[in-house]
Design a protein around this motif. Structure first.
Motif, PDB file in Angstrom:
ATOM      1  N   TRP A 159       0.948  -1.033   0.006  1.00 53.19           N
ATOM      2  CA  TRP A 159       0.092  -0.206  -0.018  1.00 53.19           C
ATOM      3  C   TRP A 159       0.906   1.286  -0.023  1.00 53.19           C
ATOM      4  N   ILE A 160       2.045   1.167   0.648  1.00 46.21           N
ATOM      5  CA  ILE A 160       2.963   2.246   0.589  1.00 46.21           C
ATOM      6  C   ILE A 160       3.476   2.694  -0.795  1.00 46.21           C
ATOM      7  N   LEU A 161       3.923   1.392  -1.449  1.00 47.51           N
ATOM      8  CA  LEU A 161       4.415   1.437  -2.764  1.00 47.51           C
ATOM      9  C   LEU A 161       3.116   2.122  -3.709  1.00 47.51           C
ATOM     10  N   PHE A 162       1.872   1.790  -3.475  1.00 50.34           N
ATOM     11  CA  PHE A 162       1.047   2.154  -4.301  1.00 50.34           C
ATOM     12  C   PHE A 162       0.644   3.766  -4.059  1.00 50.34           C
ATOM     13  N   LEU A 163       1.055   4.247  -2.860  1.00 47.32           N
ATOM     14  CA  LEU A 163       0.891   5.915  -2.629  1.00 47.32           C
ATOM     15  C   LEU A 163       1.993   6.380  -3.158  1.00 47.32           C
ATOM     16  N   GLY A 164       3.305   5.685  -3.173  1.00 49.81           N
ATOM     17  CA  GLY A 164       4.424   6.228  -3.763  1.00 49.81           C
ATOM     18  C   GLY A 164       4.215   6.440  -5.328  1.00 49.81           C
ATOM     19  N   GLY A 165       3.691   5.480  -6.157  1.00 48.21           N
ATOM     20  CA  GLY A 165       3.284   5.538  -7.384  1.00 48.21           C
ATOM     21  C   GLY A 165       2.434   6.689  -7.631  1.00 48.21           C
ATOM     22  N   PHE A 166       1.315   6.755  -6.812  1.00 48.32           N
ATOM     23  CA  PHE A 166       0.404   7.852  -7.062  1.00 48.32           C
ATOM     24  C   PHE A 166       1.171   9.136  -7.144  1.00 48.32           C
ATOM     25  N   VAL A 167       1.855   9.546  -6.057  1.00 56.67           N
ATOM     26  CA  VAL A 167       2.218  10.716  -5.807  1.00 56.67           C
ATOM     27  C   VAL A 167       3.541  11.015  -6.644  1.00 56.67           C
ATOM     28  N   ALA A 168       4.348  10.070  -7.112  1.00 61.02           N
ATOM     29  CA  ALA A 168       5.441  10.100  -7.914  1.00 61.02           C
ATOM     30  C   ALA A 168       5.091  10.654  -9.454  1.00 61.02           C
ATOM     31  N   ILE A 169       3.943  10.019  -9.692  1.00 61.20           N
ATOM     32  CA  ILE A 169       3.188  10.253 -11.144  1.00 61.20           C
ATOM     33  C   ILE A 169       2.464  11.384 -11.098  1.00 61.20           C
ATOM     34  N   CYS A 170       2.116  11.747 -10.089  1.00 56.78           N
ATOM     35  CA  CYS A 170       1.520  13.151  -9.929  1.00 56.78           C
ATOM     36  C   CYS A 170       2.475  14.332 -10.163  1.00 56.78           C
TER      37      CYS A 170
END
Length: 322
Positions: A159-170
């Motif tokens: 779930w942390i990697l999911f949030l990391g991917g979300f923020v990084a792509i933004c």
């Protein structure tokens, strides 16, 4: 949005822009969104992403693949993301090697790119008032605040990697904010590189899912901002770019480093130095003259791409007006 009438040469240009975006996204401190702005595909990119929603599946069932593909501007997205993926696998390695061998010249080149894109965006701004000035200062302060933050270290849970991917792509979508820099900031950059190196499919799927959700959600929001509050949004984006000049300052001294899965040193935190004090602090030559030359090459590249884009646009639109 329907797909514009483009030739193979046009899509090769889009592929090339994707290559540049992918190379930029690998380097902490440089944003693929900045490259999209520079090369004039930013609005089309966001508009195309906005249409990639679950509703497309219903449209696919109702109207078929051809109309659905045209609706999402599929040829454009495939060419662009194809370039980004190819770059992440190939050309990005060249950028990383250049960063290791000639860091001052590479950062100077990036600074030239950013400076020229600031000039380009300022020309696009329709006027300056109190809210635009506030947006500019906010954008500068936001980037500087991020650059001064000390990096954290988060566990590599799904779930942390999911949030990391979300923020990084933004961050990748926004010019001036680097997705890889955000990953470094929260301590997920080494985790992500390790997952790629060891082909940890589950972790990569979590990260990829976060990226897809970030693209779909944030691209719609940013496009709405640009349409509803164009001047204010553009002033904030200009502020992001102005602030990123601090990040791309060529003369740096590493304060905190780590080692990635390939044994390569990754800088987590660094400080900017006066070029005239650079030799005394680091023991390396500042190569000021060459740095200035490469900065001007960056400026020239942006202006050249802009001129080429105008020339191509005139050539492609001239027959239609007859």
């Amino acid at each position: 949005m329907h797909q514009p009438n483009r030739t193979i040469k046009d899509y090769l240009f889009i592929l090339l822009k994707g290559l540049c975006m992918g190379a930029a996204d690998v380097v902490p401190g440089v944003s693929g969104g900045t490259i999209a702005f520079i090369t004039g595909i930013y609005d089309e990119w966001l508009s195309s992403l906005k249409r990639c929603t679950p509703a497309v599946l219903l449209m696919l069932k109702r109207e078929g693949i051809v109309k659905t593909w045209q609706y999402i501007n599929g040829n454009f997205l495939v060419a662009l993301f194809g370039g980004i993926l190819i770059s992440l696998k190939t050309f990005a390695a060249v950028v990383l090697v250049a960063m290791d061998a000639y860091p001052i010249l590479v950062w100077a080149f990036f600074s030239g790119l950013v400076a020229a894109s600031i000039y380009h965006l300022v020309r696009e701004q329709r006027g300056w008032g109190l809210t635009e000035a506030f947006g500019l200062l906010f954008g500068i302060a936001f980037i500087l605040a991020i650059s001064f933050m000390a990096p954290a270290q988060l566990p590599g849970h799904g779930w942390i990697l999911f949030l990391g991917g979300f923020v990084a792509i933004c961050a990748m979508i926004l010019p001036g904010i680097s997705g890889s820099f955000i990953l470094l900031l929260v301590g997920l950059y080494p985790v992500f590189l390790q997952a790629i190196h060891n082909l940890e499919i589950v972790k990569l799927l979590w990260f990829g899912a976060g990226c897809i959700c970030g693209l779909v959600v944030f691209s719609r929001f940013l496009l709405w901002l640009l349409h509803s509050y164009h001047n204010q949004t553009l002033s904030v984006l200009i502020g992001f770019l102005v602030g990123s000049l601090y990040v791309t300052w060529p003369w740096k001294n590493a304060l905190l480093t780590t080692t990635d899965s390939h044994g390569r040193t990754v800088v987590l935190q660094q400080e900017n130095l006066n070029p005239f004090n650079f030799l005394a602090v680091t023991g390396n030559e500042p190569t000021i003259g060459l740095a200035i030359l490469w900065a001007f090459l960056g400026v020239a590249l942006v202006l050249g791409v802009e001129l080429a884009a105008h020339w191509i646009k005139r050539r492609t639109t001239a027959p239609a007006s007859v």
